[in-house]
Design a protein around this motif. Structure first.
Motif, PDB file in Angstrom:
ATOM      1  N   VAL A 104      18.327 -43.461  71.362  1.00  0.00           N
ATOM      2  CA  VAL A 104      19.558 -43.350  70.703  1.00  0.00           C
ATOM      3  C   VAL A 104      19.935 -41.870  70.392  1.00  0.00           C
ATOM      4  O   VAL A 104      20.928 -41.418  70.514  1.00  0.00           O
ATOM      5  CB  VAL A 104      19.570 -44.134  69.097  1.00  0.00           C
ATOM      6  N   GLU A 105      18.882 -41.047  69.832  1.00  0.00           N
ATOM      7  CA  GLU A 105      19.048 -39.769  69.535  1.00  0.00           C
ATOM      8  C   GLU A 105      19.352 -38.843  70.665  1.00  0.00           C
ATOM      9  O   GLU A 105      20.208 -38.046  70.732  1.00  0.00           O
ATOM     10  CB  GLU A 105      17.523 -39.372  69.114  1.00  0.00           C
ATOM     11  N   LEU A 110      23.774 -36.298  73.690  1.00  0.00           N
ATOM     12  CA  LEU A 110      24.681 -36.224  75.074  1.00  0.00           C
ATOM     13  C   LEU A 110      26.336 -36.476  74.517  1.00  0.00           C
ATOM     14  O   LEU A 110      27.124 -35.640  75.107  1.00  0.00           O
ATOM     15  CB  LEU A 110      24.043 -37.214  75.923  1.00  0.00           C
ATOM     16  N   SER A 111      26.402 -37.309  73.812  1.00  0.00           N
ATOM     17  CA  SER A 111      27.833 -37.529  73.466  1.00  0.00           C
ATOM     18  C   SER A 111      28.349 -36.442  72.691  1.00  0.00           C
ATOM     19  O   SER A 111      29.688 -35.877  72.987  1.00  0.00           O
ATOM     20  CB  SER A 111      27.928 -38.862  72.590  1.00  0.00           C
ATOM     21  N   LYS A 112      27.797 -35.737  71.737  1.00  0.00           N
ATOM     22  CA  LYS A 112      28.176 -34.834  71.048  1.00  0.00           C
ATOM     23  C   LYS A 112      28.542 -33.532  72.064  1.00  0.00           C
ATOM     24  O   LYS A 112      29.470 -32.687  71.668  1.00  0.00           O
ATOM     25  CB  LYS A 112      27.080 -34.177  70.109  1.00  0.00           C
ATOM     26  N   VAL A 144      19.911 -51.017  70.238  1.00  0.00           N
ATOM     27  CA  VAL A 144      20.080 -49.698  71.136  1.00  0.00           C
ATOM     28  C   VAL A 144      21.631 -49.641  71.566  1.00  0.00           C
ATOM     29  O   VAL A 144      22.343 -48.922  71.323  1.00  0.00           O
ATOM     30  CB  VAL A 144      18.850 -49.380  72.122  1.00  0.00           C
ATOM     31  N   LEU A 145      21.857 -50.644  72.100  1.00  0.00           N
ATOM     32  CA  LEU A 145      23.157 -50.895  72.957  1.00  0.00           C
ATOM     33  C   LEU A 145      24.346 -50.775  71.787  1.00  0.00           C
ATOM     34  O   LEU A 145      25.404 -50.252  71.798  1.00  0.00           O
ATOM     35  CB  LEU A 145      23.542 -52.359  73.633  1.00  0.00           C
ATOM     36  N   LEU A 146      23.814 -51.530  70.643  1.00  0.00           N
ATOM     37  CA  LEU A 146      25.036 -51.658  69.509  1.00  0.00           C
ATOM     38  C   LEU A 146      25.052 -50.339  68.859  1.00  0.00           C
ATOM     39  O   LEU A 146      26.477 -49.798  68.590  1.00  0.00           O
ATOM     40  CB  LEU A 146      24.467 -52.393  68.476  1.00  0.00           C
ATOM     41  N   ARG A 147      24.032 -49.544  68.951  1.00  0.00           N
ATOM     42  CA  ARG A 147      24.306 -48.189  68.127  1.00  0.00           C
ATOM     43  C   ARG A 147      25.299 -47.126  69.287  1.00  0.00           C
ATOM     44  O   ARG A 147      25.855 -46.295  68.895  1.00  0.00           O
ATOM     45  CB  ARG A 147      22.935 -47.401  67.812  1.00  0.00           C
ATOM     46  N   LYS A 150      28.873 -47.173  70.170  1.00  0.00           N
ATOM     47  CA  LYS A 150      29.803 -46.476  69.296  1.00  0.00           C
ATOM     48  C   LYS A 150      29.992 -44.815  69.669  1.00  0.00           C
ATOM     49  O   LYS A 150      30.954 -44.438  68.949  1.00  0.00           O
ATOM     50  CB  LYS A 150      29.292 -46.722  67.703  1.00  0.00           C
ATOM     51  N   LEU A 151      29.235 -44.464  70.317  1.00  0.00           N
ATOM     52  CA  LEU A 151      29.478 -43.027  70.400  1.00  0.00           C
ATOM     53  C   LEU A 151      30.833 -42.840  71.307  1.00  0.00           C
ATOM     54  O   LEU A 151      30.973 -43.440  72.506  1.00  0.00           O
ATOM     55  CB  LEU A 151      28.154 -42.483  71.233  1.00  0.00           C
TER      56      LEU A 151
END
Ligand SMILES: *Cc1c(COP(=O)(O)O)cnc(C)c1O
Length: 229
Positions: A104-105, A110-112, A144-147, A150-151
């Motif tokens: 997730v981290e 990557l999203s940021k 993991v998918l759930l978190r 949201k990105l």
């Protein structure tokens, strides 16, 4: 240097035959040419033959090649190797897709840092239970998918795996099947699976993108002469 043209043709032929055997349309499988440790000139040669998707393992190598080959319109860079957090910025800026998302981290980073359209990501599953390999376990997938979903700047399009090396390509089949079942359960449509060793089995089991290196480019130059991860 090996004959990239003949090799590509031969791989194409094998993909077509595997698709036929599995009753699949040829265009339901993409060929990702894994060009890690190969010189830019080799990538250029494959590009001239019509290849557009290239896979790289090392973030800085991907960045440098993308810079060197910036004039190749429509080329798409796929990052396929384990990625350190501090190198996520290179991938976020340049890559079309990332095949080895395993935490997730890293997804958050990557999203940021993402520039451009949402980064297509494949979650890597560790199906062999090998502690030496990256990837999340099936039991972690849900959380993991759930978190990650949201990105804002990532899109999880599918799953990826690299099965433990078995005695022959058939040994990979149960892993590919398991990946397909997990993807189906979560409504994910893409399956990144199969290498030079076992891509035909992967296609039979539903791969939507196969990652093929040495069958196209020949043996890789040793890493010592290249720049590491
Ligand atoms: C190197 C690599 C490949 C390609 O392997 P070949 O045996 O050269 O086809 C595919 N996937 C991953 C994750 C790799 O690191």
């Amino acid at each position: 240097m090996s004959d990239v043209s003949a090799n590509l043709e031969s791989v194409e032929q094998k993909i077509a035959v595997a698709c036929h055997r599995a009753n699949r349309a040829r265009d339901s499988v993409e060929l990702l040419a894994v060009s890690k440790l190969q010189p830019a000139a080799t990538i250029h040669a494959a590009y001239r033959l019509g290849q557009r998707d290239f896979g790289e393992n090392y973030a800085q190598e991907l960045r440098d090649k993308a810079t060197q080959l910036a004039d190749l319109t429509g080329i798409r860079w796929h990052a396929i190797g384990p990625l350190q957090l501090n190198k996520a910025k290179y991938i976020a800026k340049i890559a079309y897709a990332f095949h080895a998302l395993d935490r997730v981290e890293l997804a958050e980073e990557l999203s940021k840092r993402r520039v451009g359209p949402r980064l297509r990501c494949y979650l890597e599953l560790n199906l062999g239970g090998e502690s030496s390999k990256s990837g999340i376990t099936k039991s972690e997938l849900d959380a993991v998918l759930l978190r990650i979903s949201k990105l804002p700047n990532l899109e999880v399009v599918g799953l990826m795996c690299l099965p433990p090396l078995g005695k022959d390509p058939e040994s990979s089949r149960p892993f590919f099947r398991s990946l397909r079942e997990a993807a189906k359960e979560y409504g994910l449509s893409e399956l990144s699976m199969g290498t030079t060793y076992d891509f035909e089995v992967a296609i039979e089991e539903g791969a939507t993108i196969v990652r093929v290196g040495s069958a196209i480019f020949g043996e890789r130059p040793s890493q010592a002469t290249s720049q590491g991860a």
